[in-house]
Design a protein around this motif. Sequence first.
Motif, short mmCIF file in Angstrom:
data_model
loop_
_atom_site.label_atom_id
_atom_site.label_comp_id
_atom_site.label_asym_id
_atom_site.label_seq_id
_atom_site.Cartn_x
_atom_site.Cartn_y
_atom_site.Cartn_z
N LEU A 119 1.11 -0.99 0.06
CA LEU A 119 -0.23 -0.19 0.04
C LEU A 119 1.00 1.38 -0.46
CD1 LEU A 119 -3.38 -0.78 2.47
CD2 LEU A 119 -3.19 -0.63 -0.04
N THR A 120 1.92 1.11 0.48
CA THR A 120 2.73 2.12 0.70
C THR A 120 3.27 2.50 -0.83
OG1 THR A 120 3.15 1.73 2.96
CG2 THR A 120 4.89 3.83 1.72
N ASP A 121 4.12 1.55 -1.10
CA ASP A 121 5.01 1.56 -2.79
C ASP A 121 2.99 2.10 -3.86
OD1 ASP A 121 6.43 1.05 -4.53
OD2 ASP A 121 4.99 0.23 -5.20
N PHE A 122 1.77 1.52 -3.26
CA PHE A 122 0.99 2.45 -4.38
C PHE A 122 0.71 3.56 -4.22
CE2 PHE A 122 -3.30 2.82 -5.23
CZ PHE A 122 -3.96 2.00 -6.36
N ASP A 123 1.09 4.31 -2.59
CA ASP A 123 0.06 5.49 -2.55
C ASP A 123 1.27 6.79 -3.13
OD1 ASP A 123 -2.09 5.15 -1.50
OD2 ASP A 123 -1.42 5.05 0.92
N LEU A 124 2.65 5.81 -3.44
CA LEU A 124 3.69 6.23 -3.48
C LEU A 124 3.80 6.72 -5.43
CD1 LEU A 124 7.00 5.65 -1.74
CD2 LEU A 124 5.33 8.13 -1.04
N ARG A 125 3.32 5.77 -6.11
CA ARG A 125 2.85 5.75 -7.54
C ARG A 125 1.52 6.84 -7.77
NH1 ARG A 125 5.82 1.79 -10.19
NH2 ARG A 125 7.05 0.75 -8.69
N MET A 126 0.52 6.57 -6.50
CA MET A 126 -0.38 7.34 -7.39
C MET A 126 0.15 8.86 -7.47
SD MET A 126 -3.51 5.37 -8.34
CE MET A 126 -4.68 6.87 -8.57
N LYS A 127 0.45 9.16 -6.30
CA LYS A 127 0.38 10.74 -5.62
C LYS A 127 1.61 11.15 -7.00
CE LYS A 127 0.64 11.62 -0.79
NZ LYS A 127 0.86 11.58 0.23
N ASP A 128 2.53 10.33 -7.62
CA ASP A 128 3.36 10.11 -8.63
C ASP A 128 2.40 10.91 -9.98
OD1 ASP A 128 5.83 10.42 -7.74
OD2 ASP A 128 5.88 8.06 -7.79
N ILE A 129 1.44 10.29 -10.29
CA ILE A 129 0.71 9.83 -11.38
C ILE A 129 0.11 11.05 -10.85
CG2 ILE A 129 -1.12 9.36 -12.43
CD1 ILE A 129 -0.33 6.44 -11.50
N LEU A 130 -0.24 11.60 -9.69
CA LEU A 130 -1.64 12.80 -9.90
C LEU A 130 -0.68 13.96 -9.30
CD1 LEU A 130 -2.91 11.90 -6.77
CD2 LEU A 130 -4.62 12.01 -8.77
N LYS A 131 0.61 14.30 -9.87
CA LYS A 131 1.47 15.10 -9.78
C LYS A 131 1.55 15.41 -11.48
CE LYS A 131 4.39 14.75 -5.23
NZ LYS A 131 5.64 14.96 -5.12
N THR A 132 1.54 14.50 -12.11
CA THR A 132 1.98 14.60 -13.92
C THR A 132 0.39 15.46 -14.09
OG1 THR A 132 0.71 12.52 -13.99
CG2 THR A 132 3.54 13.11 -13.47
N LYS A 133 -0.93 14.79 -13.62
CA LYS A 133 -2.05 15.37 -14.30
C LYS A 133 -2.68 17.05 -13.51
CE LYS A 133 -4.35 10.66 -14.21
NZ LYS A 133 -5.04 10.40 -12.98
N ILE A 134 -1.65 16.99 -11.99
CA ILE A 134 -2.16 18.36 -11.47
C ILE A 134 -1.20 19.28 -12.70
CG2 ILE A 134 -1.18 19.83 -10.28
CD1 ILE A 134 -2.00 17.77 -7.78
N GLU A 135 0.08 19.36 -13.16
CA GLU A 135 1.12 19.85 -13.60
C GLU A 135 0.73 20.08 -15.20
OE1 GLU A 135 3.51 21.78 -13.01
OE2 GLU A 135 3.03 21.62 -10.32
#
Length: 473
Positions: free
Chosen positions: A349-365
Amino acid sequence: MKKIHLLIINAFIRPFIVTFLVVMFILLMFFLFKYADDIIGKGFEWYVILELMFYSSATNVAMALPLSILLSSIMTFGSLGENYELVAIKSAGISLRTAMIPLFILILAISVSSFFFSDYILPKATQKYGSLLYDVRNKKLSFLIKEGVFNTSIPNYAIKIDRKDEKADSLFGIMIYDHSVNNGISRIIMAEKGKMYKTDDGNYLILKLINGIRYEESNGRSGYDPRQVFSRMRFAETEQNFDFSSFQMSRSNEESFANVTEMLNLKGLEKKRDSLTKELDSVVKANKVNVESYYKQTTIAKGYSKIPSKTIEFKDNIITELPKNQRFAIAQNAYQQASSVRQVVLNQLTDFDLRMKDILKTKIEYQRKYTLSVSCLVLFFIGAPLGAIIRKGGLGLPVVISVLFFLIYHIIITVSEKSIMDGGLSVGLGMWLAAIILSPVGAFLTYKASVDSALFDIDYYKQLIVSKFKKKD
């Protein structure tokens, strides 16, 4: 183009340039205050600091441009209203919305330019800024020797002095521990005084020592002679060379920062988002297989046996159907299996959350490239009618109102981005929430200004309250 259009554009350009430069200067001061400790006292050349300030200013355009448009539009139409020029324009049969058309075209051009700036120039500027700031912050401190304290800034050396004369650049009571020898035994050098200077190329630091002693120990001369040799050598004058190249700032490769989300354009963001999504899907599938392995039968080829078996139905608790002598072992084994599955899931779950945050950052930018342009238009349609309503120019009331609206805009953006990262809002809604909220405000203010509403006229509200009290009497 009519003369009235040229009048309005000329009235807007000067305050826009001034406010943009002022806002950029303020943001640049914030940057210098934030990183003052990383810049001061490290012996940087003036052009390095100037280059860092230039790239920092480029990254601040996204915040300075909307605020400048808001403030300058309020000042422009406030000044026109204060000087009764808007009254003359309206008396000539030109409505406020018609008078705003040339400025709207200009702001639209600025908005389109800001989009191309954020897609092409800003990623490169952010990349150079991040690379240079990393080099500046990781550069070692300039060689400063304090009195009575061992200084270990130079690798393999520890230096202490009793006293120093900064005017004569002289040191007194020098003690040096030299750990550069390979036998593991430090060499000690003591001198009454000395003088320090750098070579012309700046790669070496020369410490000239006067009236001192060198103490050195070494192992035995052969394997059968374990005795150590202690030597002491007095000198009237000698020089100690130190490698000073590690204190010089070396520029990192900018390509190593090329995959950072903030330093990508639209194509780069799409490519990174797709690659991160594929990696996440593969990780989820691998985790699914890993967890399912705890539940599959390991001793029987499930699904391949042709021997029919009767389905067992449990009427009561399953533990009561098990043999009494095996219940404890089976329950303990099941508990261990459940604990293993839980630990595996928690780790993933920790690895999943980190990867999801990276994806969200790309969508935000990705969305931020567009929201910058739209925010310029939205804040213009707030600032222009506000200036026509308050009818005040200069840097007094317009500054207060513009800062208030910009704070509202900035707070909405900040809270929305945090909500997106926490999962409370979708990326599309969160990044466009400020425009969604402030667009009706701009339309309302434009309508009020076009009908000459006294929205911020204090005398109007005083007369309204007094008239109501008179009616009651």
